[in-house]
Design a protein around this motif. Sequence first.
Motif, mmCIF file in Angstrom:
data_model
loop_
_atom_site.group_PDB
_atom_site.id
_atom_site.type_symbol
_atom_site.label_atom_id
_atom_site.label_comp_id
_atom_site.label_asym_id
_atom_site.label_seq_id
_atom_site.Cartn_x
_atom_site.Cartn_y
_atom_site.Cartn_z
ATOM 1 N N SER A 53 10.406 -16.054 -7.269
ATOM 2 C CA SER A 53 8.975 -16.307 -7.059
ATOM 3 C C SER A 53 8.296 -15.200 -6.269
ATOM 4 O O SER A 53 7.094 -14.954 -6.424
ATOM 5 N N TYR A 54 9.050 -14.495 -5.409
ATOM 6 C CA TYR A 54 8.474 -13.408 -4.619
ATOM 7 C C TYR A 54 8.864 -12.031 -5.150
ATOM 8 O O TYR A 54 8.545 -11.011 -4.514
ATOM 9 N N TYR B 282 11.678 -11.082 1.755
ATOM 10 C CA TYR B 282 10.381 -11.259 1.110
ATOM 11 C C TYR B 282 9.337 -11.548 2.181
ATOM 12 O O TYR B 282 9.656 -11.934 3.322
ATOM 13 N N THR B 283 8.100 -11.365 1.841
ATOM 14 C CA THR B 283 6.980 -11.678 2.731
ATOM 15 C C THR B 283 6.156 -12.788 2.102
ATOM 16 O O THR B 283 5.753 -12.681 0.929
ATOM 17 N N ASP B 284 5.950 -13.859 2.853
ATOM 18 C CA ASP B 284 5.249 -15.009 2.280
ATOM 19 C C ASP B 284 3.737 -14.827 2.296
ATOM 20 O O ASP B 284 3.210 -13.777 2.711
ATOM 21 N N GLU B 285 3.024 -15.874 1.850
ATOM 22 C CA GLU B 285 1.566 -15.814 1.715
ATOM 23 C C GLU B 285 0.848 -15.600 3.035
ATOM 24 O O GLU B 285 -0.289 -15.120 3.070
ATOM 25 N N LYS B 286 1.507 -15.946 4.144
ATOM 26 C CA LYS B 286 0.895 -15.767 5.459
ATOM 27 C C LYS B 286 1.262 -14.428 6.085
ATOM 28 O O LYS B 286 0.927 -14.169 7.250
ATOM 29 N N GLY B 287 1.983 -13.617 5.355
ATOM 30 C CA GLY B 287 2.371 -12.310 5.871
ATOM 31 C C GLY B 287 3.611 -12.330 6.746
ATOM 32 O O GLY B 287 3.930 -11.330 7.403
ATOM 33 N N GLU C 32 7.512 -12.170 7.394
ATOM 34 C CA GLU C 32 8.686 -11.593 6.727
ATOM 35 C C GLU C 32 9.893 -12.531 6.879
ATOM 36 O O GLU C 32 10.179 -13.038 7.957
#
Length: 688
Positions: free
Chosen positions: A607-608, A630-635, A637
Amino acid sequence: MKKSIKTAVVTLTAFTLLFTSPMFTPIIPEEVKAETSMTQPLRLAGTSRYDTAIQVSQSGWNYADAVVLARGDDFPDALAGVVLAKSSLVNGPLLLTETAQLSEGVLEEIQRLGATKVTILGSPGAVSEKVENTLTDQGLTVERLEGANRYGTAGEIAKAAVPQSEKVFLASGSDFPDALSISSYAAAQGIPLLLTEKKSVPEVTLETLQALGVSEVTLIGGEGVILPEVQAQLEDLDYTVDRLSGADRYGTNLEILNSLSFNTEAVYIATGAKFPDALAGAALAAQNNHPIVLAPPKAFSEEGMSYLGSRRDEGAAFTLLGGWGVISYGMESIIRTGNVNPKISLQYWDGYASYETYLRQLSLIPGKATDYVDYVSPNWRGSIGTDGSLKLVWDEGSSNYKQLTNMAHGLGMKVLPLINGSGATLNTLLKSPAAREKLIGEIVVLLKNTNADGVVIDFETPLDYGDVKDPYDGVRNDLTAFMESLHSELQSMNKLVVMAVMPRMSSSQYWLDAYDYEALSHAVDYLHVMTYDHHYRTSAPGPIAPYPWIKQVLTYIQGQGVDMSKVLMGIPYYGRDWVVDGKDANGNPTYNSTAFGYSKALELADSYGATITYSKYNDADPVGTPTFKYTDEKGVEHTVFFDDYTSWNAKLSIINEFGLAGVGPWAMGWVDENTAEGLFPLLNQHLR
């Protein structure tokens, strides 16, 4: 009447695993199915030969108007009595007693059955008048069948059980194995079983043949136990004579099994070295014309393995008669798996599962479950008190425990409830002999109430382990004393004891001094070394169970004098996703993480758009551990470490290197339909 309990059937499709390292052979798993159903009991065993006969009776009869009672310290009378037990005259179980007095529990079992009549086999020298009086004093009708000797008694039994018969089986009256081999078939078919001397047929036996109207005699056993002169004697008297025999008692047993027609949906296994368990079991087997296989003390012959393999392929249910002392753990594994060097697969049945979750996890195990799993361990412990009291997760009267146990038994697996805990409560408990005794008593009650097969003890740090200056001032000796007492108690009940212990790499880890690994290994059947959580929830990111670290831990355990053939190696079914959640007093980052299974890790990476690589712990790491960032939607890590088929395959190869007993993975809660496709065939490859 046995109830059938089934869950959804899960069909898993086969696929090919491609491994990146040339060290490991690619695996092509077979299609696997799972189905749970209650069938035959795995093992019928009591604390004595008399109690085992009671267990057999309880398994086979809810009601019987009559029972047969024979002495338990000698075999001749009871051998012929199996046919009587199945006959219309009785149609009930065969129970055993001491000669001088009625053995404990026998009267209660007769009363449970609602029986009104007891047929005693043999003279008062075999079953005393005191026993007979005990029964008559309870209002029971007692009949005794006896002759001048064992041959006469067998004749009287035969005439009572089957007054007219064209055919009889004739076995040695000097030893028991051959008669045991034929007894269930003879009873099922209503064919009398008589006894003979080695060199000639006793006069009383000849008289019985005539009284029954016999024309055909089948000798049971080779010419070493019944000489050719016996056959000649019978043929001179115009009897048609044939013989079922092999090179020894086990060969004769196989000749009977292969020559006669049995219902092999269920197969009973009894030791060929002793008689009592098979005597009572033969009456049970005769109900549906099931065979009895005689197990040798050490190893089955090639022919014996072939017979068991054929029955296993047909889906037969195996029921063992007698405790671990007569049919060992190793022999049972050979019987159930067909592998002469099987490795144990202990699967933790999720840590804190609901009833429905347990069912789902059970449904993921392939249909021939013992090809993959030997033991499942559910966590039914709600809490432990400092006084040793044990509270369970469901109400005391809940049927969940027995239902789950029955379903696991229906797949051929044993159930070992997990009793775990840590901290000050355990410290207080272990310091108190009374509390330790109470907890053992609570465990005994749990096993009796649930029909479970043993227990897994998981007592973890922090315990009161002392300090670096005086590392033995804690609960080291108390923990060992508790396990020794528990093992002694459960061993007498034919129950297993497994202990899960923390992994240790060196003597400098004094906080693990509560574990006297060598002493504990003598107080358990298996020692599960939890070789996972090298990196844990709040540590910096890293592999859960790196290959070189596992070997370092096992090397240390081996150096403590532990018999490595009793050691189960921990395998993690989970990975972790770490994030920085703050800083410590020195300004260094602190971490927190969540755990999830293999499928979720792949889903996250996909997904990322993350690239999965293999991180090697050091140069001794053959394949490394899968990892990605990976880095999520909120930035934020994230760093992920998990295991896949490649890394699991590498770790499982350690089993043979150290000569381990097998594995104890944590935990099935992270196994889903997709993971199961490759995981169970992988276990099969390394363990079977």
